[in-house]
Design a protein around this motif. Structure first.
Motif, PDB file in Angstrom:
ATOM      1  N   LEU A 261       0.820  -1.212   0.000  1.00  0.00           N
ATOM      2  CA  LEU A 261       0.000   0.000   0.000  1.00  0.00           C
ATOM      3  C   LEU A 261       0.854   1.264   0.000  1.00  0.00           C
ATOM      4  O   LEU A 261       0.558   2.223  -0.718  1.00  0.00           O
ATOM      5  CB  LEU A 261      -0.938  -0.001   1.206  1.00  0.00           C
ATOM      6  CG  LEU A 261      -2.036  -1.071   1.194  1.00  0.00           C
ATOM      7  CD1 LEU A 261      -2.767  -1.101   2.538  1.00  0.00           C
ATOM      8  CD2 LEU A 261      -3.029  -0.837   0.061  1.00  0.00           C
ATOM      9  N   THR A 262       1.907   1.270   0.787  1.00  0.00           N
ATOM     10  CA  THR A 262       2.788   2.438   0.831  1.00  0.00           C
ATOM     11  C   THR A 262       3.492   2.630  -0.511  1.00  0.00           C
ATOM     12  O   THR A 262       3.620   3.760  -1.004  1.00  0.00           O
ATOM     13  CB  THR A 262       3.818   2.296   1.968  1.00  0.00           C
ATOM     14  OG1 THR A 262       3.125   2.140   3.210  1.00  0.00           O
ATOM     15  CG2 THR A 262       4.710   3.520   2.042  1.00  0.00           C
ATOM     16  N   ALA A 263       3.940   1.526  -1.108  1.00  0.00           N
ATOM     17  CA  ALA A 263       4.637   1.607  -2.400  1.00  0.00           C
ATOM     18  C   ALA A 263       3.733   2.176  -3.489  1.00  0.00           C
ATOM     19  O   ALA A 263       4.198   2.862  -4.398  1.00  0.00           O
ATOM     20  CB  ALA A 263       5.153   0.231  -2.803  1.00  0.00           C
ATOM     21  N   TYR A 264       2.436   1.892  -3.398  1.00  0.00           N
ATOM     22  CA  TYR A 264       1.482   2.421  -4.372  1.00  0.00           C
ATOM     23  C   TYR A 264       0.978   3.812  -3.993  1.00  0.00           C
ATOM     24  O   TYR A 264       0.082   4.341  -4.644  1.00  0.00           O
ATOM     25  CB  TYR A 264       0.286   1.466  -4.497  1.00  0.00           C
ATOM     26  CG  TYR A 264       0.506   0.324  -5.466  1.00  0.00           C
ATOM     27  CD1 TYR A 264       0.023   0.387  -6.772  1.00  0.00           C
ATOM     28  CD2 TYR A 264       1.190  -0.829  -5.079  1.00  0.00           C
ATOM     29  CE1 TYR A 264       0.208  -0.661  -7.666  1.00  0.00           C
ATOM     30  CE2 TYR A 264       1.380  -1.880  -5.964  1.00  0.00           C
ATOM     31  CZ  TYR A 264       0.886  -1.794  -7.255  1.00  0.00           C
ATOM     32  OH  TYR A 264       1.071  -2.837  -8.143  1.00  0.00           O
ATOM     33  N   LEU A 265       1.545   4.412  -2.946  1.00  0.00           N
ATOM     34  CA  LEU A 265       1.162   5.755  -2.479  1.00  0.00           C
ATOM     35  C   LEU A 265      -0.344   5.830  -2.219  1.00  0.00           C
ATOM     36  O   LEU A 265      -1.043   6.755  -2.651  1.00  0.00           O
ATOM     37  CB  LEU A 265       1.591   6.820  -3.498  1.00  0.00           C
ATOM     38  CG  LEU A 265       3.071   6.840  -3.881  1.00  0.00           C
ATOM     39  CD1 LEU A 265       3.346   7.921  -4.920  1.00  0.00           C
ATOM     40  CD2 LEU A 265       3.954   7.032  -2.656  1.00  0.00           C
ATOM     41  N   THR A 266      -0.850   4.857  -1.476  1.00  0.00           N
ATOM     42  CA  THR A 266      -2.286   4.709  -1.267  1.00  0.00           C
ATOM     43  C   THR A 266      -2.840   5.774  -0.327  1.00  0.00           C
ATOM     44  O   THR A 266      -2.311   5.995   0.763  1.00  0.00           O
ATOM     45  CB  THR A 266      -2.587   3.309  -0.676  1.00  0.00           C
ATOM     46  OG1 THR A 266      -2.084   2.325  -1.588  1.00  0.00           O
ATOM     47  CG2 THR A 266      -4.065   3.114  -0.458  1.00  0.00           C
TER      48      THR A 266
ATOM     49  N   GLY B 296      -0.662   3.322   9.489  1.00  0.00           N
ATOM     50  CA  GLY B 296      -0.909   4.738   9.223  1.00  0.00           C
ATOM     51  C   GLY B 296      -1.613   5.025   7.913  1.00  0.00           C
ATOM     52  O   GLY B 296      -1.580   6.162   7.429  1.00  0.00           O
ATOM     53  N   ILE B 297      -2.258   4.021   7.321  1.00  0.00           N
ATOM     54  CA  ILE B 297      -2.951   4.192   6.041  1.00  0.00           C
ATOM     55  C   ILE B 297      -4.453   4.233   6.288  1.00  0.00           C
ATOM     56  O   ILE B 297      -5.000   3.370   6.976  1.00  0.00           O
ATOM     57  CB  ILE B 297      -2.597   3.045   5.077  1.00  0.00           C
ATOM     58  CG1 ILE B 297      -1.103   3.094   4.740  1.00  0.00           C
ATOM     59  CG2 ILE B 297      -3.426   3.119   3.789  1.00  0.00           C
ATOM     60  CD1 ILE B 297      -0.562   1.829   4.130  1.00  0.00           C
ATOM     61  N   ALA B 298      -5.125   5.236   5.755  1.00  0.00           N
ATOM     62  CA  ALA B 298      -6.579   5.341   5.890  1.00  0.00           C
ATOM     63  C   ALA B 298      -7.222   4.105   5.271  1.00  0.00           C
ATOM     64  O   ALA B 298      -7.050   3.832   4.083  1.00  0.00           O
ATOM     65  CB  ALA B 298      -7.084   6.605   5.196  1.00  0.00           C
ATOM     66  N   SER B 299      -7.964   3.346   6.080  1.00  0.00           N
ATOM     67  CA  SER B 299      -8.482   2.050   5.630  1.00  0.00           C
ATOM     68  C   SER B 299      -9.826   1.772   6.274  1.00  0.00           C
ATOM     69  O   SER B 299     -10.119   2.253   7.371  1.00  0.00           O
ATOM     70  CB  SER B 299      -7.506   0.924   6.008  1.00  0.00           C
ATOM     71  OG  SER B 299      -6.198   1.226   5.605  1.00  0.00           O
TER      72      SER B 299
ATOM     73  N   PRO C 187      -8.184   9.224  11.139  1.00  0.00           N
ATOM     74  CA  PRO C 187      -7.638   8.503   9.977  1.00  0.00           C
ATOM     75  C   PRO C 187      -8.201   8.935   8.636  1.00  0.00           C
ATOM     76  O   PRO C 187      -7.537   8.761   7.611  1.00  0.00           O
ATOM     77  CB  PRO C 187      -7.985   7.036  10.271  1.00  0.00           C
ATOM     78  CG  PRO C 187      -9.019   7.067  11.341  1.00  0.00           C
ATOM     79  CD  PRO C 187      -8.803   8.309  12.120  1.00  0.00           C
ATOM     80  N   LEU C 188      -9.423   9.512   8.586  1.00  0.00           N
ATOM     81  CA  LEU C 188     -10.023   9.869   7.297  1.00  0.00           C
ATOM     82  C   LEU C 188      -9.931  11.358   6.986  1.00  0.00           C
ATOM     83  O   LEU C 188     -10.455  11.811   5.961  1.00  0.00           O
ATOM     84  CB  LEU C 188     -11.491   9.424   7.263  1.00  0.00           C
ATOM     85  CG  LEU C 188     -11.790   8.036   6.663  1.00  0.00           C
ATOM     86  CD1 LEU C 188     -11.527   8.021   5.172  1.00  0.00           C
ATOM     87  CD2 LEU C 188     -10.979   6.947   7.339  1.00  0.00           C
TER      88      LEU C 188
ATOM     89  N   HIS D  46     -16.348   0.261   7.978  1.00  0.00           N
ATOM     90  CA  HIS D  46     -15.937   0.356   9.373  1.00  0.00           C
ATOM     91  C   HIS D  46     -14.469   0.753   9.500  1.00  0.00           C
ATOM     92  O   HIS D  46     -13.601   0.156   8.873  1.00  0.00           O
ATOM     93  CB  HIS D  46     -16.159  -0.988  10.075  1.00  0.00           C
ATOM     94  CG  HIS D  46     -15.735  -0.987  11.508  1.00  0.00           C
ATOM     95  ND1 HIS D  46     -14.765  -1.834  11.998  1.00  0.00           N
ATOM     96  CD2 HIS D  46     -16.141  -0.220  12.562  1.00  0.00           C
ATOM     97  CE1 HIS D  46     -14.598  -1.596  13.291  1.00  0.00           C
ATOM     98  NE2 HIS D  46     -15.419  -0.626  13.660  1.00  0.00           N
ATOM     99  N   ILE D  47     -14.214   1.783  10.334  1.00  0.00           N
ATOM    100  CA  ILE D  47     -12.857   2.240  10.619  1.00  0.00           C
ATOM    101  C   ILE D  47     -12.446   1.671  11.977  1.00  0.00           C
ATOM    102  O   ILE D  47     -12.965   2.107  13.011  1.00  0.00           O
ATOM    103  CB  ILE D  47     -12.786   3.788  10.684  1.00  0.00           C
ATOM    104  CG1 ILE D  47     -13.435   4.431   9.458  1.00  0.00           C
ATOM    105  CG2 ILE D  47     -11.347   4.247  10.867  1.00  0.00           C
ATOM    106  CD1 ILE D  47     -12.711   4.216   8.175  1.00  0.00           C
ATOM    107  N   PRO D  48     -11.543   0.686  12.028  1.00  0.00           N
ATOM    108  CA  PRO D  48     -11.173   0.072  13.314  1.00  0.00           C
ATOM    109  C   PRO D  48     -10.155   0.925  14.068  1.00  0.00           C
ATOM    110  O   PRO D  48      -8.991   0.558  14.221  1.00  0.00           O
ATOM    111  CB  PRO D  48     -10.585  -1.277  12.882  1.00  0.00           C
ATOM    112  CG  PRO D  48      -9.968  -0.980  11.556  1.00  0.00           C
ATOM    113  CD  PRO D  48     -10.849   0.054  10.900  1.00  0.00           C
ATOM    114  N   HIS D  49     -10.623   2.075  14.553  1.00  0.00           N
ATOM    115  CA  HIS D  49      -9.714   3.042  15.171  1.00  0.00           C
ATOM    116  C   HIS D  49     -10.372   3.630  16.410  1.00  0.00           C
ATOM    117  O   HIS D  49     -11.582   3.868  16.433  1.00  0.00           O
ATOM    118  CB  HIS D  49      -9.396   4.167  14.172  1.00  0.00           C
ATOM    119  CG  HIS D  49      -8.555   5.263  14.741  1.00  0.00           C
ATOM    120  ND1 HIS D  49      -7.215   5.120  14.986  1.00  0.00           N
ATOM    121  CD2 HIS D  49      -8.873   6.531  15.131  1.00  0.00           C
ATOM    122  CE1 HIS D  49      -6.734   6.247  15.490  1.00  0.00           C
ATOM    123  NE2 HIS D  49      -7.717   7.117  15.590  1.00  0.00           N
ATOM    124  N   GLY D  50      -9.576   3.866  17.439  1.00  0.00           N
ATOM    125  CA  GLY D  50     -10.079   4.578  18.604  1.00  0.00           C
ATOM    126  C   GLY D  50     -10.598   3.683  19.713  1.00  0.00           C
ATOM    127  O   GLY D  50     -10.666   2.452  19.601  1.00  0.00           O
TER     128      GLY D  50
END
Length: 333
Positions: free
Chosen positions: A138-143, A161-164, A224-225, A321-325
């Motif tokens: 994902l990082t390599a593709y600059l996601t 650290g990628i918005a997912s 994250p978003l 769903h954002i699995p954060h927080g």
């Protein structure tokens, strides 16, 4: 030969080229988010990878049905079309990457299905990792945003650290706008940090209201978003610059359980401090989100709490769903 070459060149020129990755807003989508692969997944789990690959190869000319992210991706492509009409050489636009742990042998069916849906589904970049997690790519593709049906991979990406977000299909078959990308966001732990949500969970609503009023002029930290809302805002401004504000193909919504009077000002002032606009802000003061989302009909709704996701699903909204927080701790307990 001259006529044939001219026809070939014209076909090439009509096919839009992907933007350069360093300028693009890259949205990585898994195959199970883009297409309905429920039956294929059952075969994989019950009969193993070899039978799964064999089944896919035997059915590679059978078009896959749309999955939960399909309408969202088509809406992104429509925004690209509108952008290129106004800015023919525009590089800052959406680039869709199919990011899947499928084996390369399955790729033909995925390609055939994408081709079946025509120019409304233009996906040129594929990453097929042969059973390995694609998250490392994902990082390599600059996601900028990663959507998957696999909650474990989404969790892994969030931690990197990628918005997912994990995609969930709606329980009703409803229609979505073909001309306007509609994206709905929850606030706390999605656009903003979970700072305020921690107080609600640990100290109660009264302490939360007091905290928000005391800190009304202190911007919330980003969630994250936030970056994806920022990306949408940049594209909106390109349409505004061409006097297309009233005909902009992007519309954003904040759908929050916060109360406007007691805790809404801090949210709006935070967005202002970031230089971001939201088209519509809906403060529900604890009321269910499903009915409001049913009216909005977003192509995607982002929330960090599963009971909001499930309520949205029941009334026909495609939710992510954002699995954060801190809410994740309480959902697991």
């Amino acid at each position: 030969w001259g006529d044939s070459k001219a026809l070939y060149d014209s076909l090439l020129s009509k096919r839009p080229r992907p933007p350069k990755p360093q300028h693009a807003i890259t949205v990585a989508v898994s195959s199970r988010a883009l297409f309905d692969l429920v039956e294929e997944r059952r075969i994989y789990e019950e009969q193993g990878v070899e039978k799964y690959v064999q089944y896919q190869q035997q059915n590679e000319n059978v078009t896959l049905k749309p999955g939960p992210a399909f309408c969202f991706v088509k809406a992104l492509e429509h925004v690209n079309t509108r952008l290129c009409e106004l800015y023919p050489n525009e590089e800052e636009r959406f680039d869709i990457v199919l990011m899947t742990n499928n084996h390369a042998q399955v790729g033909v069916r995925l390609i055939n299905s994408i081709k079946h849906y025509g120019k409304g589904l233009t996906i040129e970049r594929f990453c097929m990792t042969g059973g390995k997690s694609p998250v490392g790519y994902l990082t390599a593709y600059l996601t900028n945003l990663y959507l998957s049906a696999d909650s474990e991979k989404v969790q892994e990406a969030i931690e990197a650290g990628i918005a997912s977000a994990t995609m969930f299909t709606s329980n009703k078959d409803i229609s979505y706008s073909d001309t306007e990308l509609r994206v709905a966001f929850d606030g706390d732990a999605v656009l903003f940090s979970d700072e305020s949500e921690q107080i609600v969970k640990e100290q109660g609503l009264d302490r939360f209201f007091e905290h928000e009023q005391l800190n009304e002029n202190k911007p919330l930290a980003q969630g994250p978003l936030k970056g994806f809302l920022e990306d949408l805002g940049k594209l909106q401004k390109k349409f505004y610059a061409k006097n297309e504000r009233l005909n902009c193909p992007i519309r954003t919504f904040l759908v929050t359980a916060r109360s406007a009077a007691s805790s809404g000002a801090r949210v709006l002032k935070t967005l202002r401090s970031w230089g971001l606009e939201i088209d519509e802000a809906l403060f529900l003061a604890g009321a269910p989100k499903g009915p409001i989302l049913g009216k909005i009909r977003p192509h995607i709704f982002f929330d960090d709490q599963m009971f909001h996701i499930e309520g949205a699903q029941k009334l026909g909204t495609i939710a992510a769903h954002i699995p954060h927080g801190i809410a994740q701790k309480y959902q697991k307990s």
